[in-house]
Scaffold this motif. Structure first.
Motif, PDB file in Angstrom:
ATOM      1  N   LEU A 141       1.632   1.370  -4.167  1.00 27.89           N
ATOM      2  CA  LEU A 141       0.457   2.154  -4.538  1.00 27.89           C
ATOM      3  C   LEU A 141       0.650   3.659  -4.370  1.00 27.89           C
ATOM      4  CD1 LEU A 141      -2.513   0.059  -3.095  1.00 27.89           C
ATOM      5  CD2 LEU A 141      -1.656   0.134  -5.443  1.00 27.89           C
ATOM      6  N   TRP A 142       1.606   4.053  -3.518  1.00 29.62           N
ATOM      7  CA  TRP A 142       1.754   5.461  -3.223  1.00 29.62           C
ATOM      8  C   TRP A 142       3.135   6.009  -3.600  1.00 29.62           C
ATOM      9  CZ3 TRP A 142       2.620   7.626   2.298  1.00 29.62           C
ATOM     10  CH2 TRP A 142       2.598   9.021   2.278  1.00 29.62           C
ATOM     11  N   ALA A 172       4.098   7.875  -7.229  1.00 30.77           N
ATOM     12  CA  ALA A 172       4.251   9.318  -7.027  1.00 30.77           C
ATOM     13  C   ALA A 172       5.629   9.784  -7.492  1.00 30.77           C
ATOM     14  CB  ALA A 172       4.031   9.677  -5.566  1.00 30.77           C
ATOM     15  N   VAL A 228      -1.404   7.598  -8.298  1.00 29.66           N
ATOM     16  CA  VAL A 228      -1.242   6.840  -7.055  1.00 29.66           C
ATOM     17  C   VAL A 228      -2.544   6.118  -6.713  1.00 29.66           C
ATOM     18  CG1 VAL A 228       0.573   8.351  -6.178  1.00 29.66           C
ATOM     19  CG2 VAL A 228      -1.802   8.841  -5.609  1.00 29.66           C
ATOM     20  N   PHE A 229      -2.429   5.054  -5.953  1.00 33.93           N
ATOM     21  CA  PHE A 229      -3.557   4.245  -5.489  1.00 33.93           C
ATOM     22  C   PHE A 229      -4.460   3.793  -6.644  1.00 33.93           C
ATOM     23  CE2 PHE A 229      -2.402   6.806  -1.740  1.00 33.93           C
ATOM     24  CZ  PHE A 229      -2.041   5.755  -0.899  1.00 33.93           C
ATOM     25  N   THR A 272       0.218  -3.039 -10.245  1.00 38.23           N
ATOM     26  CA  THR A 272      -0.078  -3.090  -8.810  1.00 38.23           C
ATOM     27  C   THR A 272      -0.645  -4.450  -8.401  1.00 38.23           C
ATOM     28  OG1 THR A 272      -2.237  -2.036  -9.175  1.00 38.23           O
ATOM     29  CG2 THR A 272      -0.396  -0.602  -8.575  1.00 38.23           C
ATOM     30  N   THR A 309       0.825  -1.205   0.000  1.00 35.36           N
ATOM     31  CA  THR A 309       0.000   0.000   0.000  1.00 35.36           C
ATOM     32  C   THR A 309       0.863   1.261   0.000  1.00 35.36           C
ATOM     33  OG1 THR A 309      -1.727  -1.186   1.202  1.00 35.36           O
ATOM     34  CG2 THR A 309      -1.842   1.213   1.216  1.00 35.36           C
ATOM     35  N   VAL A 310       1.850   1.283   0.866  1.00 41.04           N
ATOM     36  CA  VAL A 310       2.690   2.470   0.995  1.00 41.04           C
ATOM     37  C   VAL A 310       3.672   2.595  -0.174  1.00 41.04           C
ATOM     38  CG1 VAL A 310       4.483   3.556   2.423  1.00 41.04           C
ATOM     39  CG2 VAL A 310       2.489   2.534   3.504  1.00 41.04           C
TER      40      VAL A 310
END
Length: 161
Positions: free
Chosen positions: A109-110, A114, A120-121, A127, A105-106
């Motif tokens: 996805l982020w 970024a 993102v996400f 992913t 997640t961190v």
């Protein structure tokens, strides 16, 4: 004048757990790195070369170095935070998988999108493949930590003051 500092056994064992976590993180990182080296979710590009893109490279070796550095950091953190809880296999597997999902997640996805100018996400082929890789990381890191703890015979619940 001298001062005496008393440290509880729970606190004193954190550096040992961090060291075990470093080994566990590298074990998980190798397994995840293999997954990322063979997984090609976008235009026949291996995920490990996408990791190299974090530092502006497309070299798989650079991707491995970056990936293993992150895995080492994540493993040390895993050991320091959860070392007292993951000395038995079942909790190690559960917390390892959860930890891998948190890093997915961190990181996937982020932070990574970024830094690379991507959305993102967002759920996509990269992913979704990355989720499996991060779960492999967490599983291997948890199992490795548990095995190290068992082999050392120094379990936190046996430590005395």
């Amino acid at each position: 004048m001298t001062a005496t500092v008393h440290v509880s056994p729970r606190i004193a064992v954190i550096p040992l757990h961090a060291a075990w976590g470093a080994v566990a993180g590298l074990a998980g990182g190798v397994g995840m790195g293999i997954w990322m080296s063979v997984s090609r979710p976008v235009m026949d590009t291996a995920m490990i070369t996408m990791v190299a893109g974090l530092l502006g490279s497309a070299n798989a070796f650079a991707g491995w170095l970056i990936h293993l550095a992150i895995a080492l950091f994540a493993g040390i953190t895993f050991g320091a935070l959860f070392g007292q809880y993951v000395q038995r296999l079942a909790p190690a597997v559960v917390l390892g998988l959860a930890y891998g999902a948190v890093w997915w997640t961190v990181g996937a996805l982020w932070i990574m999108p970024a830094n690379m100018g991507m959305p993102v996400f967002e759920w996509n082929d990269v992913t979704s493949s990355s989720l499996g890789a991060h779960l492999v990381y967490g599983l291997l890191a948890g199992i490795t930590f548990s095995c190290i703890a068992r082999m050392s015979g120094k379990r936190a619940d046996r430590t005395t003051a």
